[in-house]
Scaffold this motif. Sequence first.
Motif, short mmCIF file in Angstrom:
data_model
loop_
_atom_site.label_atom_id
_atom_site.label_comp_id
_atom_site.label_asym_id
_atom_site.label_seq_id
_atom_site.Cartn_x
_atom_site.Cartn_y
_atom_site.Cartn_z
N GLU A 1 0.83 -1.20 0.00
CA GLU A 1 0.00 0.00 0.00
C GLU A 1 0.87 1.26 0.00
O GLU A 1 0.56 2.25 -0.66
CB GLU A 1 -0.93 0.00 1.22
N SER A 2 1.98 1.22 0.74
CA SER A 2 2.87 2.37 0.78
C SER A 2 3.51 2.63 -0.58
O SER A 2 3.64 3.79 -1.02
CB SER A 2 3.97 2.14 1.83
N ARG B 78 0.99 4.14 -2.92
CA ARG B 78 0.73 5.54 -2.59
C ARG B 78 1.83 6.46 -3.13
O ARG B 78 1.56 7.58 -3.56
CB ARG B 78 0.62 5.69 -1.08
N ASN C 69 -6.62 2.97 0.94
CA ASN C 69 -6.22 1.58 1.16
C ASN C 69 -7.28 0.67 0.54
O ASN C 69 -8.49 0.97 0.62
CB ASN C 69 -6.11 1.35 2.68
N CYS D 250 -4.81 5.57 9.00
CA CYS D 250 -4.80 4.73 7.81
C CYS D 250 -5.26 5.52 6.58
O CYS D 250 -6.15 6.36 6.67
CB CYS D 250 -5.72 3.53 8.02
N ASP D 251 -4.64 5.25 5.46
CA ASP D 251 -4.98 5.90 4.19
C ASP D 251 -6.39 5.49 3.76
O ASP D 251 -6.68 4.31 3.62
CB ASP D 251 -3.95 5.45 3.15
N ALA E 286 -7.90 -0.40 8.68
CA ALA E 286 -8.55 -0.05 7.41
C ALA E 286 -10.05 -0.29 7.45
O ALA E 286 -10.83 0.49 6.87
CB ALA E 286 -7.92 -0.85 6.27
N PHE F 67 -4.01 3.57 -6.62
CA PHE F 67 -4.70 2.76 -5.64
C PHE F 67 -5.50 1.70 -6.39
O PHE F 67 -5.70 1.80 -7.61
CB PHE F 67 -5.61 3.60 -4.73
#
Length: 268
Positions: free
Chosen positions: A22-23, A26, A160, A156-157, A131, A36
């Motif tokens: 995920e990082s 991003r 995600n 959390c993003d 998430a 994403f």
Amino acid sequence: MPLITISSIDDPRVRAYSKLTESQLRNKADKENGIFIAESPKVISVALDKGYQALSLLCEEKHTHGDAADIIRRCGDVPIYTGERSVLAQLTGYVLTRGVLCAMRRPAERSIAEVCCNAKRIAVVHGVVEATNIGSIFRAASALGIDGIVLSTDSCDPLNRRAIRVSMGSVFLIPWAWSDSPICSLKAMGFTTVALALTDDSISIDDEQLERADRLAIVMGTEGDGLPQTAIAEADLVARIPMYHGTDSLNVASAAAVAFWQLRRRER
């Protein structure tokens, strides 16, 4: 665009679906090229409706004429990767029962001023890292009259993959922004800030002074420990949800839904 058959999970063309964290997706170092992953026709459709750009699709071939057909049409000239169910399950880690995954371009980040300029009710997510909870908070906020969401940078993003899925696309419907100091920033914009916490001086969430607030920011904290004392001290007010049978707290997503409903903007 013709279908592109994938026979190996190591195919570099589908790294976004399997190899990138995920990082990495991003891509903070190069935000203009961040992406994403959205899944299911319904969720992807919501993103497309809001102007998000599709970069590629991944689905079983049978879905290209079924569940994914409309999404494929709407995405236009983008690569469509497909393959046997067993290969795609290895690639993504699960069987694609929802039919389709879509890699999409991350939008430019909004500023807190942009999100809050005309808002009356803002949710502040402070240090929530799960998430599933982020997705649930966004879904409740979208449904229950919250105008925007501000997240502390240790949360959390919202983009995600799991957060998007749990929110059912609500992360695309409600504006949101990051902030290093959300409570101070919102107070400077004229918001009354209320922290959801159990303290000796907390008021009930149905207290009239909360209903009377013209611009209100509802601050909620982490799954385990709740809001830190520094955040509680920063807030103008502290409120609690009345509870019964000796229960002292709710999951943060459940508490958010209760608070959003009770503190929603009402027509006078």
